[in-house]
Design a protein around this motif. Structure first.
Motif, PDB file in Angstrom:
ATOM      1  N   VAL A 173       0.855  -1.194   0.000  1.00  0.00           N
ATOM      2  CA  VAL A 173       0.000   0.000   0.000  1.00  0.00           C
ATOM      3  C   VAL A 173       0.889   1.242   0.000  1.00  0.00           C
ATOM      4  O   VAL A 173       0.683   2.180  -0.779  1.00  0.00           O
ATOM      5  N   GLU A 174       1.903   1.204   0.828  1.00  0.00           N
ATOM      6  CA  GLU A 174       2.798   2.348   0.940  1.00  0.00           C
ATOM      7  C   GLU A 174       3.546   2.610  -0.370  1.00  0.00           C
ATOM      8  O   GLU A 174       3.611   3.741  -0.845  1.00  0.00           O
ATOM      9  N   ALA A 175       4.088   1.556  -0.948  1.00  0.00           N
ATOM     10  CA  ALA A 175       4.879   1.728  -2.172  1.00  0.00           C
ATOM     11  C   ALA A 175       3.975   2.126  -3.349  1.00  0.00           C
ATOM     12  O   ALA A 175       4.341   2.946  -4.177  1.00  0.00           O
ATOM     13  N   ASP A 176       2.808   1.530  -3.399  1.00  0.00           N
ATOM     14  CA  ASP A 176       1.806   1.847  -4.423  1.00  0.00           C
ATOM     15  C   ASP A 176       2.409   1.994  -5.821  1.00  0.00           C
ATOM     16  O   ASP A 176       2.145   2.980  -6.527  1.00  0.00           O
ATOM     17  N   VAL A 177       3.164   0.998  -6.231  1.00  0.00           N
ATOM     18  CA  VAL A 177       3.936   1.100  -7.479  1.00  0.00           C
ATOM     19  C   VAL A 177       3.070   1.288  -8.719  1.00  0.00           C
ATOM     20  O   VAL A 177       3.509   1.864  -9.702  1.00  0.00           O
ATOM     21  N   CYS A 178       1.850   0.811  -8.690  1.00  0.00           N
ATOM     22  CA  CYS A 178       0.986   0.947  -9.874  1.00  0.00           C
ATOM     23  C   CYS A 178      -0.002   2.092  -9.745  1.00  0.00           C
ATOM     24  O   CYS A 178      -0.887   2.242 -10.587  1.00  0.00           O
ATOM     25  N   LYS A 179       0.112   2.834  -8.667  1.00  0.00           N
ATOM     26  CA  LYS A 179      -0.821   3.951  -8.413  1.00  0.00           C
ATOM     27  C   LYS A 179      -2.276   3.457  -8.405  1.00  0.00           C
ATOM     28  O   LYS A 179      -3.156   4.063  -9.008  1.00  0.00           O
ATOM     29  N   ARG A 180      -2.478   2.335  -7.753  1.00  0.00           N
ATOM     30  CA  ARG A 180      -3.839   1.788  -7.717  1.00  0.00           C
ATOM     31  C   ARG A 180      -4.495   1.960  -6.343  1.00  0.00           C
ATOM     32  O   ARG A 180      -5.684   1.693  -6.194  1.00  0.00           O
ATOM     33  N   ALA A 181      -3.712   2.368  -5.346  1.00  0.00           N
ATOM     34  CA  ALA A 181      -4.222   2.388  -3.967  1.00  0.00           C
ATOM     35  C   ALA A 181      -5.420   3.326  -3.804  1.00  0.00           C
ATOM     36  O   ALA A 181      -6.369   3.011  -3.088  1.00  0.00           O
ATOM     37  N   ALA A 182      -5.381   4.456  -4.488  1.00  0.00           N
ATOM     38  CA  ALA A 182      -6.443   5.449  -4.312  1.00  0.00           C
ATOM     39  C   ALA A 182      -7.816   4.868  -4.657  1.00  0.00           C
ATOM     40  O   ALA A 182      -8.821   5.212  -4.038  1.00  0.00           O
ATOM     41  N   ASP A 183      -7.839   3.968  -5.620  1.00  0.00           N
ATOM     42  CA  ASP A 183      -9.126   3.401  -6.062  1.00  0.00           C
ATOM     43  C   ASP A 183      -9.620   2.255  -5.187  1.00  0.00           C
ATOM     44  O   ASP A 183     -10.725   1.763  -5.400  1.00  0.00           O
ATOM     45  N   VAL A 184      -8.800   1.801  -4.267  1.00  0.00           N
ATOM     46  CA  VAL A 184      -9.228   0.644  -3.466  1.00  0.00           C
ATOM     47  C   VAL A 184      -9.147   0.953  -1.962  1.00  0.00           C
ATOM     48  O   VAL A 184      -8.852   0.074  -1.151  1.00  0.00           O
TER      49      VAL A 184
END
Ligand code: NDG
Length: 365
Positions: A173-184
């Motif tokens: 979650v912290e690394a969020d390499v794909c920038k997907r965290a905001a949506d989930v």
């Protein structure tokens, strides 16, 4: 999916002339093929697998486990008058007498006898199948109860260490390499809200309240072969993750997968719930299959095992989604997220049915 290489076909002690190789099954980890050979008008089939060495870092050790466990099972099945060609996996050796072949590209391959006239099921079609699978997994534990567990290699370190899984999740979650965290965000919150669940069984194990056993660690319904003619569960397959572990996790993983009214990747969550009828059938079969070997604490913790495995698996799917889907094979965009959501729907449903789940366990202990 890898291609079958001629070089590989020629390495194993297969009987006859190679005629066909097709992708087989619905596994997420290895590349599995069914290969067919002809000899004097007779057809012989085998399973050929390219092992996933990204996940299984020590394939030699893994194959030592598989060889050890399958030859042990063979002996036990023979002793009780069963048919060891159908009731356990049987490795096909290479022409060098080894149980795997490392090809010139560094890929590892192994082969099994193909079990004819039997199938695996991704979803419970007949309720009896689920009961059968419970007896089979219980039995599997029973047959291996006196196996020298300390000789088994840990094929994936900390496989069901839910605390470590949670840690890895937080890092993803912290690394969020794909920038997907905001949506989930909702799914992330779901995991974090249930942190104590990640600790429960790990703590009990550390305190010596739950015994270490030989466990299968991937007790999905589709890891059981069901005989087409008799409808009986005949063989436990996918032995890659056989290692020392907790019996309640083996139980739990079965419930997670098999007591769900929807597929693991069902996008329509209204179809997904934890069926108490199936939970009851499985509990009955598993407790019977284990033949009195479970301790009081293990019996107490069966529902916790179910919830923990479901929570952990959902968290693993979500981690993989956040990290760019490099662990579980995906077949569509957002596949791991769909899988994660079914798991969390199940956890929520179990929370609502908690009392009932405990009552059911009490009925069969
Ligand atoms: C794979 C996983 C299993 C997981 C399942 C979900 C490995 C070795 O997929 O843990 O529960 O369908 O990671 N196996 O079989």
């Amino acid at each position: 999916m890898a291609e079958i290489k001629r070089e590989v076909i020629e390495q194993f002690q297969f009987e006859g002339t190679y005629t066909e190789g097709i992708p087989y099954g619905s596994g997420h980890i290895n590349d599995t093929f069914r290969v067919t050979f002809q000899e004097e008008g007779k057809t012989k089939r085998y399973i050929l697998q390219r092992m996933n060495t990204q996940i299984f870092l020590h394939p030699e050790e893994l194959m030592e486990n598989v060889e050890g466990v399958t030859s042990w099972l063979r002996k036990k099945i023979e002793e009780r008058g069963g048919n060891p060609d159908r009731e356990t996996l049987n490795l096909v050796p290479t022409k060098q007498g080894k149980f795997f072949y490392a090809d010139t590209d560094g890929d590892y391959w192994r082969a099994y006898l193909f079990i004819e006239d039997a199938m695996t099921y991704d979803l419970v079609e007949k309720k009896e199948d689920f009961y059968e699978s419970a007896v089979a997994f219980g039995n599997f534990q029973g047959l291996l109860a006196d196996y020298p567990a300390e000789t088994l290699h840990e094929t994936i370190q900390d496989f069901h260490n839910t605390v470590k899984r949670l840690d890895t999740f937080k890092k993803a979650v912290e690394a969020d390499v794909c920038k997907r965290a905001a949506d989930v965000q909702e799914e992330i919150r779901f995991v974090l809200d249930r942190e104590p669940l990640a600790h429960k069984l790990c703590d009990m194990q550390a305190e010596g309240k739950l015994p270490l056993r030989v466990t299968h660690n991937d007790t999905k319904l589709n890891n059981i072969m069901i005989d087409n003619a008799t409808g009986k569960a005949i063989c436990v397959i996918d032995l890659d993750t056989v290692m020392p572990g907790l019996a309640v996790n083996d139980f739990g993983d079965s419930i997670r997968f098999g007591a769900s009214t929807g597929a693991e990747d069902e996008p329509d969550l209204s179809k997904v719930s934890c069926s108490m009828e199936l939970f009851e059938l499985y509990t009955k079969g598993f407790v019977e299959g284990c033949k009195g070997s479970l301790t009081k604490e293990e019996l107490d913790m069966l529902p916790v095992g179910a919830m923990t495995m479901t929570y952990e698996c959902g968290m693993r799917f979500l981690t993989d989604y956040l990290e760019g889907d490099h662990y579980f094979k995906i077949h569509r965009e957002g596949h791991n997220l769909d899988r994660c959501r079914t798991q969390f729907k199940l956890v929520r449903d179990m929370e609502e049915k908690w009392e009932q789940m405990n009552e059911i366990v009490n009925k069969y202990r």
